[in-house]
Design an enzyme around this catalytic site. Structure first.
Site, PDB file in Angstrom:
ATOM      1  N   GLU A  69      22.035 -20.219  21.505  1.00  0.00           N
ATOM      2  CA  GLU A  69      20.718 -20.722  21.898  1.00  0.00           C
ATOM      3  C   GLU A  69      19.792 -20.597  20.692  1.00  0.00           C
ATOM      4  O   GLU A  69      19.651 -19.510  20.129  1.00  0.00           O
ATOM      5  CB  GLU A  69      20.149 -19.902  23.053  1.00  0.00           C
ATOM      6  CG  GLU A  69      20.862 -20.111  24.378  1.00  0.00           C
ATOM      7  CD  GLU A  69      20.308 -19.232  25.483  1.00  0.00           C
ATOM      8  OE1 GLU A  69      20.118 -19.742  26.593  1.00  0.00           O
ATOM      9  OE2 GLU A  69      20.076 -18.021  25.232  1.00  0.00           O
ATOM     10  N   ASN A  97      20.393 -16.226  30.034  1.00  0.00           N
ATOM     11  CA  ASN A  97      20.139 -14.923  30.646  1.00  0.00           C
ATOM     12  C   ASN A  97      19.059 -14.993  31.718  1.00  0.00           C
ATOM     13  O   ASN A  97      19.058 -14.179  32.652  1.00  0.00           O
ATOM     14  CB  ASN A  97      19.776 -13.890  29.575  1.00  0.00           C
ATOM     15  CG  ASN A  97      21.002 -13.429  28.816  1.00  0.00           C
ATOM     16  OD1 ASN A  97      22.121 -13.542  29.294  1.00  0.00           O
ATOM     17  ND2 ASN A  97      20.810 -12.911  27.616  1.00  0.00           N
ATOM     18  N   VAL A 102      19.697  -5.680  16.401  1.00  0.00           N
ATOM     19  CA  VAL A 102      19.482  -4.269  16.712  1.00  0.00           C
ATOM     20  C   VAL A 102      19.252  -4.121  18.211  1.00  0.00           C
ATOM     21  O   VAL A 102      19.324  -5.083  18.978  1.00  0.00           O
ATOM     22  CB  VAL A 102      18.285  -3.703  15.905  1.00  0.00           C
ATOM     23  CG1 VAL A 102      18.584  -3.778  14.417  1.00  0.00           C
ATOM     24  CG2 VAL A 102      16.988  -4.440  16.236  1.00  0.00           C
ATOM     25  N   SER A 151      18.319 -11.142  23.362  1.00  0.00           N
ATOM     26  CA  SER A 151      18.880 -11.839  24.522  1.00  0.00           C
ATOM     27  C   SER A 151      17.846 -12.097  25.609  1.00  0.00           C
ATOM     28  O   SER A 151      18.064 -12.928  26.485  1.00  0.00           O
ATOM     29  CB  SER A 151      20.050 -11.035  25.104  1.00  0.00           C
ATOM     30  OG  SER A 151      19.619  -9.735  25.461  1.00  0.00           O
ATOM     31  N   HIS A 188      20.398 -16.851  19.436  1.00  0.00           N
ATOM     32  CA  HIS A 188      21.052 -15.975  20.403  1.00  0.00           C
ATOM     33  C   HIS A 188      22.534 -16.292  20.518  1.00  0.00           C
ATOM     34  O   HIS A 188      22.923 -17.324  21.055  1.00  0.00           O
ATOM     35  CB  HIS A 188      20.369 -16.116  21.774  1.00  0.00           C
ATOM     36  CG  HIS A 188      20.965 -15.240  22.822  1.00  0.00           C
ATOM     37  ND1 HIS A 188      21.014 -15.586  24.147  1.00  0.00           N
ATOM     38  CD2 HIS A 188      21.571 -14.009  22.738  1.00  0.00           C
ATOM     39  CE1 HIS A 188      21.607 -14.627  24.829  1.00  0.00           C
ATOM     40  NE2 HIS A 188      21.950 -13.658  24.006  1.00  0.00           N
TER      41      HIS A 188
END
Length: 719
Positions: A469, A507, A407, A436, A457
């Site tokens: 991940e 990230n 979501v 993320s 992830h």
């Protein structure tokens, strides 16, 4: 030589021998079954044993046909033993190793018996070169039967006769496609291009091969000549090879020497003859094996092998039913991937029926492409679609073994989903968040059973990006972590384990990279110059094109999380809110930093400069832009390693290669930093700190490594 005399060769310790010769009247079946290994690999010792057996077989007068088959249930030959690459210490040794392989395979081609390769399961690299030296090739129709020459992915090319022999069998264009891409062919596609002669049922495979073999009249002749009329024309050949070189440059620049070497060898072999082609193979391969690119790509191969092992021991739970919450780009993609690869029931929930319909349409389109490319039958597509069901409530979620939320990237929304799931799911069900940037432990704070909460992830696009991940929260159980990792591998993904922190590995490192790219844009550098600089460095796309791919809305939310977590160095770019206010989401709505037509990226949108507040164009040099963006990543990577978010420098490198496309030929981000030299990196960061800003202040771990004349790989080894 009689059969009795040949059996003398096979005697010795049966526990150590890789080959077993079985006689059935005038037919011999040479079984390859490497003791103590799951797959058959062609090591030096295995090749020496094969060489000895070929001697005896050649002198055996009562054997008319020889079938080469695998004793492994789902693999023919995995290729050469890659461990042997690390033992080679000089070009002369590499050339000797190559010539030995050529000699053994050429002697198989010269056997007086009719030779048939019976291929069931994966046939890779050296295995494919072996079958090229047989008179005939028969493959099973099993799903695991694939044939490939993936050497280019290791920075080399097929040099055990493959580059010289393959084009003479299937033609130059088809051979170039196989060798330059490393792509796998299933049995039916291999037959269509002439790589195999027959495809027989997987059931009773060897018996079917025997029946087929019994009809063979004689050995094939003229294995060393081309039978393709057009390719006999030197002018046509030159055009084909010139086009191939252009294609390599367009796809990967000039960073990888192996494809160009393979083209040169193939072209010379046709111009000068078969034997000269083999000579060129040996010389070219020896140069490449000792080169930095091949050495780095071999390291990446071993990183991927290591990633198949989990850092903790636990029995993974079986996932028979999966649930996805959120039918957007990521959620819909994850649902389709699970149905496709894991072949289990998937329940997809969203509050919006339109989003659910869009996800089903996208899934159908992906499978339809497979049908059109003959990689899936229509009946199989329909069966896969039937595994996907949709809902706007929680019905059916009591069955799920694994629930993945995808979501919006807001902590309170993810926590609300978790609370609702726990009301309907079984107590042992695993809750995997596809966040993320938000730490898993913060999401799990709302859980009644935080031990079942793990980060999983995925990267966009889900069907193409190879990395997942797997993030351990503060209270995640070993069983939950291992179960998620095992399931991700079942989906065909490469797994990197991370400890919990904002942004995790990829990230966390991408944030300063993207921020710096936007800073350069706001300073006056052009969109195309920024992106072209990083593509020239070796990235698959530039940072601003990546921003459009990720989604400007997603990136803006992630930038806020990262800025709040690391306010000293990750200030969110001021341009992103302006782009969102202008309705720009990136590729997903056709409006971003670039212009799009029917989903395809065209040129940069010149209106961006006004939105970004660029008053005057001030182009930086490509070298200066690359330095700022890459050093920003290295600086953050050293902090991440020191915090043990990644287990080692090699795991960080694998995450960056698989998650961002960081150039594999450079070995990864940490390997690149070590190649530059940590003292040099610190000196350049000091300079940028003075000229550009405090965000470039060298991280303490880098200063320590520079003072100790150490490297990131030495400071953060694999445990």
């Amino acid at each position: 030589m009689t059969s009795e005399e040949l059996s003398q060769i096979e005697r010795g310790d049966p526990e150590r021998r890789a080959f077993r010769l079985e006689r059935r009247d005038d037919l011999g079946i040479l079984w390859f079954d490497l003791p103590g290994e799951k797959v058959n690999k062609l090591s030096t010792s295995v090749m020496a044993e094969l060489d000895e057996l070929v001697d005896g077989i050649a002198a055996t007068s009562d054997m008319k046909r020889l079938v080469i088959a695998s004793g492994k249930p789902s693999i023919f030959i995995a290729g050469a033993d890659i461990n042997e690459f690390q033992k080679v210490t000089s070009s002369s040794q590499a050339e000797e190793f190559t010539r030995f392989g050529q000699r053994v395979f050429s002697r198989i081609a010269a056997l007086p018996q009719i030779t048939i390769a019976a291929v069931h399961g994966g046939c890779m690299g050296g295995g494919t070169e072996l079958i090229l030296n047989c008179d005939y090739r028969v493959a099973s129709d099993g799903a695991k039967t694939v044939i490939a020459l993936p050497e280019v992915r290791l920075g080399i090319f097929p040099a055990w006769t493959g580059t010289t022999r393959l084009p003479r069998l299937i033609g130059i264009p088809a051979a170039l496609d196989m060798i330059l891409t490393g792509r796998s062919l299933d049995a039916s596609r291999a037959r269509r291009i002439g790589l195999v002669d027959e495809v027989v049922p997987e059931a009773n495979f060897i018996e079917s091969v025997e029946r087929w073999v019994s009809k063979l009249p004689k050995k094939r002749k003229e294995k060393g000549r081309t039978h393709f009329y057009l390719e006999g024309n030197p002018l046509v050949r030159r055009m084909i090879f010139r086009k191939a070189r252009r294609s390599v440059v367009e796809k990967s620049g000039e960073h990888y020497p192996a494809p160009f070497e393979a083209i040169d060898v193939m072209e010379l072999g046709f111009r000068k003859g078969y034997e000269r082609g083999l000579e060129a193979e040996a010389r070219g391969a020896s140069r490449l094996i000792m080169g930095e690119v091949a050495q780095n790509l071999v390291r990446v191969f071993f990183m991927m092998e290591d990633s198949k092992k989990d850092p903790v021991k636990a029995e993974p739970r079986e996932i028979r039913h999966a649930g996805i919450v959120g039918a957007g780009l990521m959620g819909g993609g994850i649902a389709q991937l699970i149905a496709d690869k894991a072949d289990v029931d998937v329940r997809l929930r969203d509050i919006n029926w339109e989003a659910l319909a869009g996800a089903m349409k996208t899934a159908g389109r992906l499978w339809k492409k497979k049908v059109q490319r003959r990689r899936m039958r229509r009946t199989e597509m329909e069966r896969k679609l039937s595994l996907l069901t949709t809902t706007t409530d929680w019905s059916g979620y009591w069955r799920t073994d694994l629930l993945i939320e995808a979501v919006v990237e807001k902590l309170e929304v993810k926590q609300q989903v978790l609370r609702e799931v726990e009301q309907v799911a079984r107590p042992e069900a695993i809750f995997a968040t596809n966040t993320s940037t938000i730490p898993v432990s913060e999401i799990a704070a709302a859980a009644a059973r935080p031990e079942n909460v793990v980060g999983m992830h995925f990267f966009n696009p889900v069907d193409k990006m190879p990395l997942v991940e797997v993030i351990r929260g503060a209270k995640s159980s070993d069983a939950a972590v291992v179960s998620v990792a095992a399931f991700a591998r079942k989906l065909g993904k490469t797994v990197v384990h991370c400890n919990d922190a904002p942004g995790f590995i990829v990230n966390r490192i991408l944030a300063p990279y993207i921020n710096e790219a936007v800073e350069l844009l706001e300073e006056g550098s052009s969109i195309e110059a920024i992106d072209e600089a990083m593509v020239g460095f070796g990235m698959p796309m530039g940072p601003l094109a990546l921003l459009d791919e990720v989604g400007i809305d997603v990136a803006a939310k992630a930038a806020i999380v990262m800025a709040e977590s690391f306010p000293d160095r990750m200030t969110a770019p001021r341009s992103l809110p302006r782009l969102l206010e202008d309705g720009r989401l990136g590729r997903k709505n056709g409006r971003g930093l670039y212009l799009y037509e029917e989903g395809k990226r065209r040129g940069p949108d010149r209106g961006i400069y006004k939105l970004a507040g660029v008053e005057k164009k001030r182009e930086s040099s490509p070298e200066a832009m690359i330095e700022r963006m890459v050093l920003a990543m290295i600086n953050e990577a050293s902090r991440l390693l020191d915090e043990r978010i990644a287990g080692s420098a090699s795991e960080l490198d694998l995450a960056m290669i698989m998650g961002t496309g960081f150039p594999p030929f450079r070995g990864g981000l940490a390997r690149h930093a070590d190649a530059l030299g940590i003292p040099y990196v610190v000196a350049r960061l000091d300079d940028l700190q003075q000229k550009v800003g405090e965000r470039f202040s060298p991280a303490p771990p880098l200063r320590r490594a520079a003072s100790a004349a150490s490297s990131l790989y030495a400071a953060y080894p694999k445990q």
